[in-house]
Design a protein around this motif. Sequence first.
Motif, PDB file in Angstrom:
ATOM      1  N   ILE A 230       0.873  -1.174   0.000  1.00  0.00           N
ATOM      2  CA  ILE A 230       0.000   0.000   0.000  1.00  0.00           C
ATOM      3  C   ILE A 230       0.912   1.227   0.000  1.00  0.00           C
ATOM      4  N   PRO A 231       1.085   1.883  -1.139  1.00  0.00           N
ATOM      5  CA  PRO A 231       2.051   2.993  -1.218  1.00  0.00           C
ATOM      6  C   PRO A 231       1.535   4.289  -0.600  1.00  0.00           C
ATOM      7  N   ALA A 232       0.962   4.194   0.584  1.00  0.00           N
ATOM      8  CA  ALA A 232       0.506   5.361   1.335  1.00  0.00           C
ATOM      9  C   ALA A 232       1.478   5.569   2.491  1.00  0.00           C
ATOM     10  N   ILE A 233       2.294   6.592   2.381  1.00  0.00           N
ATOM     11  CA  ILE A 233       3.335   6.874   3.373  1.00  0.00           C
ATOM     12  C   ILE A 233       3.259   8.348   3.731  1.00  0.00           C
ATOM     13  N   PRO A 234       3.289   8.689   5.021  1.00  0.00           N
ATOM     14  CA  PRO A 234       3.170  10.103   5.406  1.00  0.00           C
ATOM     15  C   PRO A 234       4.390  10.938   5.014  1.00  0.00           C
ATOM     16  N   VAL A 235       4.127  12.207   4.786  1.00  0.00           N
ATOM     17  CA  VAL A 235       5.160  13.217   4.571  1.00  0.00           C
ATOM     18  C   VAL A 235       4.924  14.317   5.596  1.00  0.00           C
ATOM     19  N   GLU A 236       5.988  14.894   6.095  1.00  0.00           N
ATOM     20  CA  GLU A 236       5.850  15.997   7.049  1.00  0.00           C
ATOM     21  C   GLU A 236       5.177  17.202   6.388  1.00  0.00           C
ATOM     22  N   HIS A 237       4.181  17.746   7.070  1.00  0.00           N
ATOM     23  CA  HIS A 237       3.583  19.009   6.628  1.00  0.00           C
ATOM     24  C   HIS A 237       3.519  19.937   7.830  1.00  0.00           C
ATOM     25  N   GLN A 238       4.087  21.098   7.672  1.00  0.00           N
ATOM     26  CA  GLN A 238       4.104  22.034   8.791  1.00  0.00           C
ATOM     27  C   GLN A 238       3.350  23.310   8.438  1.00  0.00           C
ATOM     28  N   TYR A 239       2.728  23.853   9.440  1.00  0.00           N
ATOM     29  CA  TYR A 239       2.132  25.172   9.282  1.00  0.00           C
ATOM     30  C   TYR A 239       2.299  25.925  10.590  1.00  0.00           C
ATOM     31  N   ILE A 240       2.267  27.239  10.490  1.00  0.00           N
ATOM     32  CA  ILE A 240       2.493  28.079  11.662  1.00  0.00           C
ATOM     33  C   ILE A 240       1.304  29.010  11.850  1.00  0.00           C
ATOM     34  N   VAL A 241       1.075  29.381  13.109  1.00  0.00           N
ATOM     35  CA  VAL A 241      -0.008  30.299  13.470  1.00  0.00           C
ATOM     36  C   VAL A 241       0.636  31.527  14.103  1.00  0.00           C
ATOM     37  N   THR A 242       0.279  32.698  13.606  1.00  0.00           N
ATOM     38  CA  THR A 242       0.891  33.922  14.121  1.00  0.00           C
ATOM     39  C   THR A 242       0.069  34.512  15.266  1.00  0.00           C
ATOM     40  N   GLU A 243       0.696  35.402  15.969  1.00  0.00           N
ATOM     41  CA  GLU A 243      -0.022  36.247  16.921  1.00  0.00           C
ATOM     42  C   GLU A 243      -0.979  37.166  16.149  1.00  0.00           C
ATOM     43  N   PRO A 244      -1.927  37.787  16.831  1.00  0.00           N
ATOM     44  CA  PRO A 244      -2.834  38.708  16.121  1.00  0.00           C
ATOM     45  C   PRO A 244      -2.074  39.792  15.355  1.00  0.00           C
ATOM     46  N   ASP A 245      -2.568  40.067  14.173  1.00  0.00           N
ATOM     47  CA  ASP A 245      -2.016  41.115  13.310  1.00  0.00           C
ATOM     48  C   ASP A 245      -2.865  42.366  13.530  1.00  0.00           C
ATOM     49  N   PRO A 246      -2.277  43.442  14.097  1.00  0.00           N
ATOM     50  CA  PRO A 246      -3.083  44.644  14.389  1.00  0.00           C
ATOM     51  C   PRO A 246      -3.853  45.158  13.174  1.00  0.00           C
ATOM     52  N   ALA A 247      -3.251  45.085  12.002  1.00  0.00           N
ATOM     53  CA  ALA A 247      -3.944  45.566  10.804  1.00  0.00           C
ATOM     54  C   ALA A 247      -5.160  44.707  10.484  1.00  0.00           C
ATOM     55  N   LEU A 248      -5.010  43.404  10.676  1.00  0.00           N
ATOM     56  CA  LEU A 248      -6.131  42.503  10.432  1.00  0.00           C
ATOM     57  C   LEU A 248      -7.224  42.709  11.482  1.00  0.00           C
TER      58      LEU A 248
END
Length: 832
Positions: A230-248
């Motif tokens: 079964i050629p299903a193998i995980p790959v690393e996926h990273q994401y980051i969450v920022t502090e609040p953006d005053p402009a947003l």
Amino acid sequence: MKTHVKALVVGGGAVGTSIAYHLAKRGWDTMLLERDELTSGSTWHAAGLLPYFNMSYATTHIHDYSIKFYKTLEDETGLNPGFYVVGNLRMAQTDARMDEYMLYASTAETVGVPYEWMTPQEIKERWPLVRTEDLKGAIYHPTDGYINPADVTQAMAKGARQFGAAIERKWQVDAYEWTGSEWRVTVTKMAEKGGNLVPTDEQTVITAEHVVTATGNHAQRTAQLLGLKIPAIPVEHQYIVTEPDPALVAWRKEGNPEHPVLRDADAKWYVREERGGWILGPYERNAPARFEYGCPDSFRADLFPLDLERIEEEYMSMIHRIPSSEEVGLKDDYNGPICYTPDGNPLLGPAPGLRNMWLAEGFSFGITAAGGAGHYLAQLMDDGEAEIDMASLDPRRYGDWMTTEYAARKNEEAYEHVYILHHPDEERPACRPLKTAPCYDRVKALGAQFGQVNGWERPNYFGPADAPDTFDHEARSFRRGGWWQYAADEARAIREGAGMIDATAFTKHVIKGPGATAFLDWFTSNRLPKVGRVNLTYALTTAGTVRTEYTILRRAEDAYYLVSAGAWQAYDQDFLIKAIEDKMAEFGPIYLADVTSQYGVFALAGPKSRDILAALVRDAEPGTALSNARFPWLSGRDVELMMCPAIALRVAYTGELGWELHHPMEMQNYLFDRLMEAGGPHGLRLVGARAQNWLRQEKSYRAFGTELGRDATPLEAGLDRFVDLSKDFHGKAAMEETGIRSKCATFLIDGPAYADPWGREALYDGDTRVGRLTSGGHSVAFGKSIGMGYVRPDLAVPGTRLKVRMLGDLWDAEVTEDCPYDPKNARIRVDA
């Protein structure tokens, strides 16, 4: 806990709970087992995005169903799945990227997916925090957005329970045993110990008529338990969450709506709002595969260390695109495993070699696909087939030749290519070359530019012999790429002289024995050929649609040689094995052998092909050996080509006089050299798959995987002449009951001088969408674009004028007669 069910689903992520929901909704007695807690795999750390964007017709249907289905869950279950319909803005920095979006948009139209085009100025006016001066434009989907993965999973779980499904947590599957009528599944109770999950002494056996594995990161363990690859193998996926953006924050306080999910594909990332800040998810280079040989038992809702250096380029490009994010700090980071497959599509369907075992593994976009995957897999299990062709997702599209090393490296490549331009003529380089015909080095030296089919290297076209390694990559385009003229010259060479195609990748089977004739007569739709003759025929699904196309040579009364599509070797073999097992008691002993790797194939075609082949044939009467009297069209026989024995079939997928020469693989280079020597005086040209694809459309020859598939019957495909209604065959009753929902037609297209259709485009009658192309290209015979596809039956009439969407515009397309080039086959039948 129940100990017998009709369907046992193993895995409690979004995909598994959706499958349990949809099976239970159909009235199946269903139980789901999860070794830990629901959502404890990749589901819990998924970003929850729901992108429509996909170049596949089948996968677009799956995503479309998911997005619509999730919007109904709260009313049905009372649980809010956390769906934020903020839209999806996919931006483009280059003209090529906009071309990609226009090709995708035409595919989206065939499914009815809404979208809008936006200029940089319109983007800036609507979302002023986004920098737009270096953009070409964007495509905007107003109906999708993002969802809370845990919430939608729990909502589907509740819905499954409401339909009667049982959901049991902390149970691990440790063994599968097929008894001949059901599965005996040994399961072990798991318990918390020191923060880890460990097996206890409590075990039980569950019997199930059907089992579905949706085990995510644990797919390699599942493979070992089932004895599968079964050629299903995980790959690393990273994401980051920022502090609040005053402009947003200020933007939202002014009463402005939430930003859509932002995708800068050329920068390889997505961004969305998160509690006043931003989530950045990159698809960077060099993300490693993990757990190649199995996920550790100790790995639960865990993460890997963040590698910020690996995503520095993507992070800086986010700051460029959203300047206000530059001064914002990081709040959270995630680096978790997400399963991939070598082509990026999930493995959804029957497990090869096993009965009533279904795989739902390798979902790199699991939240997006979960709803649709459950819906269409339930159709497949309950009805025999889904309403869409699921072949592109079928687990049997990969053969046993695939190793863990291959899968891991290709999965890393698939991850990296999420945001790389998806050219329709794309050929990805990782793990190549691997499977090569003996003539590989010879044709490469002559300019062959290769594609990959089931691991085999196959020439797509022949460029300059001294071309650099980057030639094919630089030749790709959404329009007429740098390879186009080479393919046009090759197509013209076959029409006017002679060309030779390396077709070694064809799938080849031998079937013989006392039961072979009765079996094949039941198995296929056409009458069987006489000894020494060749027929084209179709094996159908239980739903009466096309399962496989076969060219059959009858070698003796009970001996047959079958040729089918090269991409579907394991798929066809599994189908044949199971069908023979089912019918051998009725028909008698049947011998089956896969001889794909034993025989190479050269297809020699064109008006001068007989002259070339005659120079090699050794025969008592060489002057008449290739005449119509001794070697008629649609016949096959053993020949001696100087010192190379071969099975020669007088067939030609190009629509010209020609032969397929099936020869011992170990003699391929000898035969190649002799053919090239004999062809020299006649201007023999090597020809690739792209020219062949154009030529077969001029003959209206349907191809499996495009015009032919599990969503259309052979009668809908216009193949009535290959269906013998006087006999009984598998799928016949369902085929007749289905009727004609749409009809396959060939179109001559007055398109732009700079582009041809690819076979993904929507067809219109005025403002009404009436069908879609399944193939496309250029016709050297007619000097214009050509395509094949499906429309309403009343429109599949020669002379009907429609429109086809190409690169954002509508172009004239006229339905032509079937087989517009040489409709009486005079060129194929020409005598010596």
